[in-house]
Design a protein around this motif. Sequence first.
Motif, short mmCIF file in Angstrom:
data_model
loop_
_atom_site.label_atom_id
_atom_site.label_comp_id
_atom_site.label_asym_id
_atom_site.label_seq_id
_atom_site.Cartn_x
_atom_site.Cartn_y
_atom_site.Cartn_z
N VAL A 174 0.99 -1.11 0.00
CA VAL A 174 -0.16 0.10 0.11
C VAL A 174 0.80 1.13 0.00
N ASN A 188 2.01 2.02 -3.07
CA ASN A 188 0.82 2.05 -4.41
C ASN A 188 0.58 0.97 -5.18
N HIS A 217 7.86 -1.97 -7.39
CA HIS A 217 8.08 -0.74 -6.43
C HIS A 217 8.76 -1.05 -5.41
N GLY A 223 2.43 4.92 4.76
CA GLY A 223 1.17 4.10 3.77
C GLY A 223 -0.17 3.81 4.90
N LYS A 231 -2.01 7.02 5.01
CA LYS A 231 -2.78 7.33 3.86
C LYS A 231 -3.94 6.28 3.62
N HIS A 275 -7.01 5.26 -3.98
CA HIS A 275 -5.61 5.25 -3.61
C HIS A 275 -4.98 6.09 -4.71
N ASP A 276 -5.31 6.08 -5.81
CA ASP A 276 -4.70 7.16 -6.64
C ASP A 276 -4.75 8.67 -6.17
N PHE A 315 -2.24 8.58 -3.10
CA PHE A 315 -0.74 8.46 -3.15
C PHE A 315 -0.28 9.39 -4.46
N LEU A 322 2.77 10.65 -3.69
CA LEU A 322 3.92 9.75 -3.57
C LEU A 322 5.35 10.19 -4.17
#
Length: 499
Positions: free
Chosen positions: A251, A254, A410, A444, A447, A459-460, A463, A466
């Motif tokens: 998370v 992202n 990631h 994380g 958020k 979530h877009d 983050f 980010l």
Amino acid sequence: MNNRFLLGIDVGSSSVKASLVNADTGKCAASAFFPDREAPITAVKAGWAEQDPQMWWDNFKLALAKCMDETGAKADDIKAIGISYQMHGLVCVDKDQNVLRPSIIWCDSRAVPYGERAFREIGQEQCLQHLLNSPGNFTAAKLAWVKENEPDKFAKIDKFMLPGDYIAMKMSGEINTTIGGLSEGMFWDFKEGRVADFLMKYYGFDSSLVPNIVDTFSVQSEVSASAAKELGLKEGTPISYRAGDQPNNAVSLNVFNPGEIASTAGTSGVVYGVLGDVNYDKKSRVNTFAHVNYSKEQTRLGVLLCINGTGILNAWIRRNVAPEGISYAEMNKMIADVPIGSEGVVAIPFGNGAERVLENREIGCSINGVNFNKHGKAHLMRAAQEGIVFSFCYGMEIMQQMGMDIHKIHAGKANMFLSDVFRDTLAGVSGATIELYDTDGSVGAAKGAGIGAGIYKDHDEAFATLEKLQVIEPDEKHRTEYLHAYAEWKEQLIQKINN
């Protein structure tokens, strides 16, 4: 205008970290962790590992107070709370919410025989098809150990919990859990979409022991009046997100969609990928749990690969092979001059105990192909880093066999990911793009709380801020060399396994 902060809590076995994130800018305003030295783990017998849950709570209070002090935040400024926690632990409480015994944490191995017996007696096919894993050494098996060895305490249990559920209980007075939490404890039946009744029946657990189930991103409970007074928070503040540390690390980076990977490479290494279909590894070389956005309508599974021999090998090489006093950064520069494949030197990195990816074999670390007239320290140092990468890729092949299309990795820019050789080799062999970020688990979780409380629509949005520090694309020019080096490594590994 008052600040709007999101509080993230990361309950680890070594410390508890808290972060306050500005909900409007997405930036971390303050972070603190306690204790400043590694928290104690009690081992009454060999293979045991226990911690007092009250210690987590006490350390959380200290970390929160420091963050509030640093930012000048007031109780009204905290708009939502999210929790990340060490996975697979067991906390047992009575009807008055008193802890009945120390928590049996993730690295405690006493329950292994209980999981193995269940796998054998229930049947491999049923366990894998319904649980997606062997019952193993997870929370359900630990509860079975308590039932058999501490029957008086077991008889008093009102609810079992995971470590994150305990912190939420202390803040709210309510006991609940998530599908993700139940899945990591081996209590969730993916085929039936409910608590695994067959495993509960096998172990002799009453269904009343299972906490109420809440959605991962939702107002799960609220801060109680007594906790608000103890913590300096506002009564009614929503607790709106909870996840185990590895799903939460994803998370933080992202990672929500099939084919995306979150990776860490500290002392041990983790590759955690999202799968869009229900599947499992028939040899249980990787673990499969519900990801944070899993639902009965949308399959999102987190496939977890853990390699024990990662940064610990790099540290061993630095102590015992590299020139004395050299830093990791200097070491990384030295090995950059060695060709891909370390001119035939191959390092098998499995020297930190049994590896699940090798079906729990303990084959040790070995370095092969050394030519005294050709190779020096830098070759051994590079071969070690390449060997670590190749072990990741070996596990990722299992994920691909399960149907995962790996195209993006990631990671936080830390530990092994600070090495150009490590990053370039991973991108070169896997063919995936690597994106490095500035984040951590507590941020994380904060958020995630913003999503659960409706402060962010998805979530877009959560983050969007980010910070991406670096992107490493696969080097197509040298791809053949990377793949050849990996093939040589895998041949050596298979020989070692078969000996």
